[in-house]
Design a protein around this motif. Structure first.
Motif, short mmCIF file in Angstrom:
data_model
loop_
_atom_site.label_atom_id
_atom_site.label_comp_id
_atom_site.label_asym_id
_atom_site.label_seq_id
_atom_site.Cartn_x
_atom_site.Cartn_y
_atom_site.Cartn_z
N LYS A 1 49.45 8.87 -25.25
CA LYS A 1 49.43 8.47 -23.83
C LYS A 1 48.04 8.76 -23.28
O LYS A 1 47.37 9.68 -23.75
N PRO A 2 47.64 8.02 -22.26
CA PRO A 2 46.40 8.42 -21.58
C PRO A 2 46.60 9.73 -20.82
O PRO A 2 47.68 9.96 -20.25
N VAL A 3 45.60 10.58 -20.84
CA VAL A 3 45.69 11.89 -20.18
C VAL A 3 44.44 12.11 -19.35
O VAL A 3 43.33 11.85 -19.80
N LYS A 4 44.63 12.62 -18.14
CA LYS A 4 43.50 12.88 -17.25
C LYS A 4 43.42 14.36 -16.91
O LYS A 4 44.43 15.02 -16.67
N TRP A 5 42.20 14.87 -16.91
CA TRP A 5 41.95 16.23 -16.38
C TRP A 5 40.78 16.16 -15.42
O TRP A 5 39.73 15.61 -15.75
N ILE A 6 40.99 16.66 -14.23
CA ILE A 6 39.90 16.75 -13.26
C ILE A 6 39.72 18.22 -12.91
O ILE A 6 40.66 18.90 -12.51
N GLU A 7 38.49 18.67 -13.09
CA GLU A 7 38.16 20.07 -12.85
C GLU A 7 38.34 20.42 -11.36
O GLU A 7 37.93 19.65 -10.49
N THR A 8 38.93 21.57 -11.09
CA THR A 8 38.95 22.04 -9.70
C THR A 8 37.60 22.69 -9.42
O THR A 8 36.84 23.00 -10.33
N ARG A 9 37.31 22.91 -8.16
CA ARG A 9 36.02 23.54 -7.83
C ARG A 9 35.96 24.96 -8.40
O ARG A 9 34.92 25.40 -8.88
N ARG A 10 37.07 25.64 -8.36
CA ARG A 10 37.11 27.00 -8.91
C ARG A 10 36.79 26.95 -10.42
O ARG A 10 36.04 27.78 -10.93
N GLU A 11 37.38 25.99 -11.11
CA GLU A 11 37.08 25.84 -12.54
C GLU A 11 35.60 25.49 -12.75
O GLU A 11 34.97 25.94 -13.70
N ASN A 12 35.05 24.70 -11.85
CA ASN A 12 33.65 24.32 -11.95
C ASN A 12 32.75 25.55 -11.84
O ASN A 12 31.73 25.65 -12.52
N PHE A 13 33.16 26.49 -10.99
CA PHE A 13 32.37 27.72 -10.84
C PHE A 13 32.50 28.63 -12.06
O PHE A 13 31.53 29.27 -12.46
N THR A 14 33.70 28.68 -12.64
CA THR A 14 33.89 29.64 -13.74
C THR A 14 33.68 29.02 -15.11
O THR A 14 33.32 29.73 -16.05
N GLY A 15 33.90 27.71 -15.25
CA GLY A 15 33.94 27.13 -16.59
C GLY A 15 32.92 26.05 -16.88
O GLY A 15 32.95 25.46 -17.96
N THR A 16 32.05 25.76 -15.95
CA THR A 16 30.93 24.83 -16.21
C THR A 16 29.67 25.68 -16.22
O THR A 16 29.57 26.67 -15.49
N ILE A 17 28.71 25.28 -17.03
CA ILE A 17 27.55 26.14 -17.26
C ILE A 17 26.84 26.57 -15.97
O ILE A 17 26.85 25.85 -14.98
N HIS A 18 26.26 27.74 -16.03
CA HIS A 18 25.40 28.25 -14.96
C HIS A 18 23.94 28.04 -15.37
O HIS A 18 23.66 27.68 -16.51
N GLY A 19 23.05 28.33 -14.43
CA GLY A 19 21.63 28.23 -14.74
C GLY A 19 20.91 29.54 -14.50
O GLY A 19 21.48 30.49 -13.96
N ARG A 20 19.62 29.57 -14.94
CA ARG A 20 18.74 30.74 -14.77
C ARG A 20 19.37 31.99 -15.42
O ARG A 20 19.87 31.89 -16.49
N GLY A 21 19.32 33.12 -14.70
CA GLY A 21 19.82 34.36 -15.30
C GLY A 21 18.77 34.99 -16.21
O GLY A 21 19.01 35.23 -17.39
N GLN A 22 17.58 35.20 -15.67
CA GLN A 22 16.51 35.84 -16.44
C GLN A 22 15.94 37.01 -15.65
O GLN A 22 15.73 36.90 -14.44
N VAL A 23 15.68 38.10 -16.37
CA VAL A 23 14.95 39.21 -15.78
C VAL A 23 13.64 39.29 -16.55
O VAL A 23 13.64 39.29 -17.78
N ALA A 24 12.52 39.31 -15.82
CA ALA A 24 11.23 39.27 -16.50
C ALA A 24 10.38 40.48 -16.10
O ALA A 24 10.34 40.86 -14.94
N GLU A 25 9.74 41.05 -17.10
CA GLU A 25 8.73 42.09 -16.83
C GLU A 25 7.39 41.53 -17.26
O GLU A 25 7.23 41.11 -18.40
N ILE A 26 6.47 41.52 -16.32
CA ILE A 26 5.20 40.83 -16.54
C ILE A 26 4.04 41.79 -16.33
O ILE A 26 4.07 42.61 -15.42
#
Lengths: 162, 772
Positions: B268-293
Motif C-alpha cells: 500500500k502507499p504509505v505517508k509520513w510527515i515529520e512533526t515540528r518536534r520530530e524536525n527538532f530532534t530527528g533532523t540534522i543540526h548544524g555547527r556545534g564547534q568549540v575552537a581554541e585559536i
C-alpha cells in the motif's frame, strides 16, 4: 463520531461531517483537498496555516473544524478572483517575496488582513502585521516590499475609482 | 535582437503556482488507499530498551501494523555516511533502534494506520521499557576521562582526531600571540516544510516510488536502493515542491528506507510527515564547534601563523556528511587573508545528541566567524584599526589565482575593492567620529566588519564524496519549445527561472517557451543536487554546455538545409544564417527539420537534444564585505541595529533580484545565530529547545533593513563567470554582530562575548568588566 458542520469555503457553501477533534487545517487539507494552506508547526507559532475566518486571519492549526461551524473561510486558493491575482499576491511575485514558497500562503493571508486594517502602513507597521508568520528563506525584506507594493496599488486603484 | 535576459531582474516562473496555493509539496500528495506512519522515538538521550509491547496499539481500531528494529534490522540497511576521515569510528546506524537508544528522537518503532490521527494515537499505546543510562552531552565534557560514553563499545567519545603541524618556530618570531576561545553553537536548520516521505510499491511493475522532501533525489535513490537491497533502476525518487532545505535535506535518512520497506511489505502507499518536534530532534543540526585559536602576529598587524583546535560535536551518529563539517571548516580557515603557516587539529566527539551535519554554509561560517573575530581581536590587542589589519593581510588582485596553505586555490578576487565599497556605504570614518562623540555622552555605539571568502560551486569530483559534477539535458521539441532537464534539484533558489534565462539568451527563444524540469529520477538523467551554492555555477554551466552541443548539431542541420557549407553559416542570435545570402533557419525550424528527419546530413541521428555532464575544474570563491552598526544599552544589555550594509561579489549575476533574495535570507540566518538561535541540550542530553516556542527564529521585526550592493569579479572557472551566492549572507553576517557589540563595549575592555548575543550575556559581560 461524525459531527455536522456547515461552512462557506472560498464562496462555496456545503455541509460536512467531521470528527470533533479534527483540526481546521487538517480538515481543509485532507477533507476539502485545499492543500495550499500549509502546516509548519501545529503549535500556532509559524503561521504557515493562516486562513481568513469571517474576515479575520487565524492560524487554522489552533482551532477545530467544528469550532468554525457556520463560518466563512477564505484560503489562499480563494484569493484570486476570475484568474486575477489579489494585489498582495501580485506584490509577492513582483518583489520576489518568496523563495521555497512554503510560508507564502499564510504570509499572503496575513498581508491581506493587515492591509484591510491599515490601507497605508509604514514599513514598521507591515513588519508588525506579519510578526506571527515565520519565513526561513527571505529575511522578510522582499516581503515588506511586496506588501508595500500591494498597498500602493490598491490605494491607486481606489483613488481612480473614487 | 531581443534584450539579453541574463543580468535582468526577471520575475520568477515558479511563483504563480506558489502564490496561489496550487503547487504540491509531499504532504499535498494523496494516493488512493494511502496509509499513514507515525514514529515512536526515544525520550531519553541514552537508554537500554528492555522491551517493546505493542499489543494495545495493534488492537486499536484503524492500526494496520507496528514495526520495530528487530524486524527492520536486516531489511532496511544502515544509514550511510559518505565522508572520508582517516581512522573514523563508525557506529552502525540501523534505521530503528535495537537494544539501545542513542539520542532524544532516536526512532524506536513505527505505527502504520488508516489515518494520521490514529497513527499518532497508537504511538502512545506502545509500551517501551526504557532503562535510562548516563549520557554524553557537552562535547568538551565528553572528552574528559570518566565521562559517560555515547557508544560504550568504543571506550571513548573521540570519533576521530587529526593533529596539526608543528609551527612553534613561526610562533617564536611573533611580537604578540593573540588567543581566544570561540563557541559556534549548535543550530537547528528549521526549513519551514518539515521532512516527509511517501512510498508507493507497485507489485505488478515491481517499481517503488518515493516522494521525499530532499535536496538530492538521485544520490538518495542510490543510497536507499543500497539500504533496501533493491534495484536502483526500479526505484523512482520524486521531489515535488520542497519547502526549504538549508542542508537539512542534503542527507539520507532512516525514514526514507523504512517507508520504502513498509510500502513493499503492506503493498500500500504509505505517508509520513515529520512533526515540528520530530524536525527538532530527528533532523540534522548544524555547527556545534568549540575552537581554541592562537594567532602569531607582528606589531604592524601582519599575521605570521595560526594554531586552531576544533572540538566538533558530532552527535550520536554520522549522518551523510557529519564528520566532514570540521574538515570543510579547515579548507577556508585562512579566510580572506595571507596566513603563511597554519596548524589545524580537530577532535570529532560523539555525544548522545542528534547528528550535526551541513547547515547553510556547512563548516565555512564557523571558519569565517573565527577568522573575522580574530581580526578584530588582533586589532584590539595591537591597538590598530580593524580595517587596517584586514587590508594589511589581504592577497592583492594580481596574486590570484591564490593558493592557501589549506590546499585550495582561490580563483579570483579583489577584497580591498569590496571592503572599500562597504566602508564607503556605511560611512566608516564618519561613524568613528560619531562614536567618539557618543562615548563622551555615555552612549555605546559600535561597528562590526566582516570580509568573507567562501568555497562555492561544490565542486571538483576528486574533492567530493560522491561526484561534484552536474548534468543537464536540453531538448528542442518539434514545435520549437525547449525542455531542460537539470540534475540540480532546486528548492526555492529559483533555477527554473535562472536556467531559463541562460537558455533564452543562448537559444534566442522566449522565456515562456522554456520549461526547466527537475526532481524526478525517472525523467531527469542522473544528477547531484542543490547544495553548497553549486546549482547555478555547476548546474547552470551544464545547461550552457549542453546548449553548445545542441547548437553544434543545429549548425550542421542548418547548413545542410540551406544548401551551404557548415563554415558558411553563423549563429545570428536565434538561428543560423547563411553568411551574406539573406537565408536563415530559426532554431525552431531547425528543431522541426531534426525531428522530421527528411533533410539531414548523411549519417546524422535525428532529433535535437544534448546532454552534458559538467565537471568543474575548481571550486569558486565568492567574497564580500559586510558591516553593521549597533547601539548597546549598557543598563539592559539589549542593542539596536542601526544599519546593515552587505557588499557581495558572487561573480557574474544572472538575476539580481534573486541574488538579493539569497543575500537577505542568508543574513537572516546569520543574524539568527548571532542573536537568537541556540539548540540547548541539558546535561542529560535532553533537548530543551525542541519547538519554535523555545528556539528563537528571527521574525519580521528582528531584521534590519539590509542595504545590498555588489562588486562583480567573474570566475575563470566556468564560462558563465558565476560563483554562487546561496550561503554568502550566512557566512558573511554572523561575525559582524559580535564584532559590533564588542566594538561598542570597547571602553569596558571586553574582549569577547559568545553567541547568541542575548541581552543578559552582554549585561553580565559589562558587569564583570566593571568589577575587574
Amino acid at each position: 463520531m461524525g459531527h455536522k458542520i456547515q461552512l462557506t469555503i472560498n464562496g462555496n457553501s456545503a455541509e460536512y461531517e467531521v470528527e470533533p477533534r479534527m483540526l481546521l487545517v487538517h480538515f481543509l487539507r485532507d477533507h476539502v483537498s485545499l492543500t495550499g494552506t500549509h502546516i509548519g508547526c501545529e503549535t500556532g507559532i509559524c503561521g504557515a496555516c493562516t486562513v481568513l475566518l469571517n474576515g479575520e486571519a487565524i492560524k487554522s492549526c489552533m482551532i477545530f473544524a467544528v469550532q468554525a461551524d457556520g463560518a466563512e473561510i477564505i484560503t489562499i486558493e480563494g484569493l484570486a478572483k476570475d484568474e486575477k491575482l489579489h494585489a498582495v499576491q501580485e506584490g509577492f511575485w513582483e518583489h520576489h517575496g518568496l523563495q521555497c514558497g512554503y510560508c507564502t500562503p499564510g504570509m499572503i493571508i496575513s498581508g491581506v488582513q493587515l492591509l484591510k486594517r491599515n490601507s497605508d502602513p509604514s514599513d514598521e507597521e507591515i513588519r508588525h502585521g506579519l510578526v506571527g508568520n515565520l519565513c526561513r528563506c527571505t529575511g522578510y525584506q522582499h516581503i515588506v516590499e511586496a506588501v508595500r507594493y500591494a498597498a500602493k496599488k490598491t490605494n491607486e486603484a481606489a483613488t481612480k475609482e473614487g | 535582437m531581443a534584450q539579453k535576459l541574463v543580468g535582468q531582474r526577471v520575475k520568477r516562473v515558479e511563483d504563480p503556482r506558489l502564490i496561489t496555493g496550487t503547487s504540491h509539496y509531499v504532504d499535498d500528495i494523496h494516493l488512493p488507499g494511502m496509509l499513514y506512519a507515525a514514529f515512536l522515538r526515544s525520550p531519553y538521550a541514552h537508554a537500554r530498551i528492555k522491551s517493546i509491547k505493542a499489543d494495545l496499539a495493534l488492537q486499536h481500531p484503524g492500526v494496520v501494523a507496528v514495526i520495530t528494529g528487530k524486524e527492520t534490522k536486516d531489511k532496511c540497511g544502515t544509514v550511510p555516511c559518505a565522508a572520508a576521515v582517516p581512522d573514523l569510528k563508525r557506529p552502525t546506524h540501523y534505521c530503528l533502534a535495537l537494544d539501545r537508544a542513542y539520542f532524544v528522537g532516536h526512532p524506536v518503532a513505527i505505527v502504520i494506520a488508516n489515518d494520521r490521527y490514529t497513527a499518532r494515537d497508537a504511538v502512545d499505546l506502545i509500551d517501551v521499557d526504557f532503562e535510562p543510562l548516563p549520557a554524553a552531552s557537552d562535547p568538551e565534557a565528553a572528552l574528559k576521562s570518566g565521562a559517560p560514553l555515547a557508544h560504550p563499545e568504543f571506550r571513548t567519545n573521540l570519533a576521530f582526531k587529526t593533529e596539526g603541524a608543528d609551527i612553534s618556530e613561526i610562533f617564536k618570531k611573533a611580537d604578540k600571540i593573540v588567543k581566544q576561545k570561540l563557541l559556534n553553537q549548535r543550530l537547528v536548520p528549521c526549513a519551514m516544510e518539515p521532512r516527509g516521505v511517501i512510498a508507493h510499491w507497485l507489485p505488478g511493475e515491481q517499481q517503488l516510488t518515493l516522494w521525499s522532501s530532499t535536496q538530492i533525489p538521485h544520490l538518495m535513490r542510490t543510497q536507499v536502493a543500497l539500504m533496501l537491497g533493491f534495484p536502483e533502476n526500479r526505484l523512482r525518487v520524486i521531489t515535488p515542491e520542497v519547502g526549504g532545505g538549508f542542508g537539512s535535506k542534503l542527507n539520507v535518512y532512516a525514514e526514507e528506507s523504512l517507508l520504502g520497506y513498509v510500502s513493499m511489505k503492506l503493498k500500500k502507499p504509505v505517508k509520513w510527515i515529520e512533526t515540528r518536534r520530530e524536525n527538532f530532534t530527528g533532523t540534522i543540526h548544524g555547527r556545534g564547534q568549540v575552537a581554541e585559536i592562537e594567532m602569531a602576529v607582528k606589531n604592524d598587524g601582519t599575521i605570521l601563523g595560526m594554531k586552531y583546535h576544533i572540538v566538533s560535536d558530532l552527535g550520536a551518529y554520522h549522518q551523510l556528511l557529519t564528520p566532514a563539517m570540521p574538515i570543510l571548516t579547515g579548507l577556508v580557515l585562512t579566510g580572506s587573508y595571507k596566513i603563511p603557516s597554519v596548524s589545524l587539529s580537530v577532535s570529532g566527539v560523539f555525544t548522545n545528541r542528534m547528528s550535526t551535519d551541513a547547515y547553510r554554509g556547512a563548516g565555512r561560517p564557523e571558519a569565517t566567524y573565527m577568522i573575522e573575530r580574530m581580526m578584530d581581536r588582533i586589532a584590539q590587542e595591537l591597538k590598530l584599526d580593524p580595517v587596517e589589519v584586514r587590508k594589511k593581510n589581504f592577497p592583492k588582485p594580481e596574486e590570484f589565482p591564490f593558493a592557501t596553505p589549506m590546499g585550495v586555490v582561490y580563483d579570483s578576487g579583489n577584497y580591498t575593492l569590496a571592503l572599500d565599497k562597504c566602508l564607503e556605504l556605511i560611512g566608516y570614518q564618519k561613524f568613528r567620529q560619531e562614536q567618539a562623540e557618543a562615548r563622551k555622552q555615555g552612549r555605546h555605539i559600535g561597528i562590526g566588519l566582516s570580509c568573507y571568502v567562501e568555497i562555492c560551486a561544490l565542486g571538483p569530483s576528486p574533492a567530493m564524496p560522491a561526484g561534484g559534477w552536474e548534468s543537464a539535458t536540453v531538448r528542442l521539441e518539434p514545435t520549437g519549445k525547449v525542455t531542460i532537464l537539470t540534475g540540480a534539484s532546486p528548492h526555492g533558489q529559483g533555477q527554473e527561472t535562472s536556467f531559463a534565462q541562460i537558455a533564452a539568451d543562448e537559444l534566442g527563444v522566449k522565456l515562456e517557451d522554456i520549461i526547466v524540469v527537475h526532481g524526478d529520477t525517472s525523467i531527469v538523467q542522473y544528477g547531484i543536487g542543490t547544495f553548497g551554492s553549486r546549482a547555478t555555477a555547476v548546474g547552470g554551466t551544464a545547461v550552457y554546455e549542453a546548449i553548445n552541443k545542441l547548437k553544434a548539431k543545429g549548425k550542421k542541420i542548418a547548413a545542410h538545409n540551406l544548401g551551404v557549407e557548415e563554415n558558411a553559416v553563423e549563429w545570428d542570435g536565434s538561428g543560423f544564417a547563411a553568411k551574406g545570402q539573406g537565408k536563415r533557419l530559426s532554431i525552431g525550424e531547425i528543431a522541426l527539420a531534426a525531428h522530421l528527419a527528411k533533410m539531414l546530413p548523411q549519417d546524422m541521428e535525428p532529433g535535437l537534444s544534448a546532454t552534458h555532464f559538467y565537471e568543474p575544474k575548481n571550486f569558486t570563491f565568492p567574497f564580500g564585505a559586510h558591516a553593521v552598526t549597533v547601539d548597546v544599552d549598557i543598563e539592559t544589555g539589549a542593542f539596536k541595529i542601526l544599519r546593515y550594509v552587505a557588499v557581495d561579489d558572487c561573480g557574474k549575476v544572472i538575476n539580481p533580484m534573486m541574488v538579493d533574495g539569497q543575500v537577505h535570507g542568508g543574513i537572516a540566518q546569520g543574524l539568527g545565530q548571532a542573536l537568537y538561535e541556540e539548540a540547548v541540550y541539558d546535561e542529560n542530553g535532553q533537548l530543551l529547545t525542541g519547538e519554535f516556542m523555545d528556539y528563537a527564529l528571527p521574525r519580521t521585526t528582528h531584521m534590519p533593513w539590509i542595504e545590498c550592493d555588489r562588486t562583480e569579479t567573474p570566475t575563470p572557472v566556468n564560462p558563465l563567470g558565476v560563483k554562487g551566492v546561496g550561503e554568502a549572507g550566512t557566512i558573511g553576517s554572523t561575525p559582524v554582530f559580535v564584532n559590533a557589540v564588542v566594538d561598542a563595549l570597547a571602553p569596558f575592555g571586553i574582549k569577547h562575548i559568545d553567541m547568541p548575543l542575548k541581552p543578559e550575556k552582554i549585561w553580565r559581560a559589562i558587569q564583570a568588566a566593571k568589577r575587574a
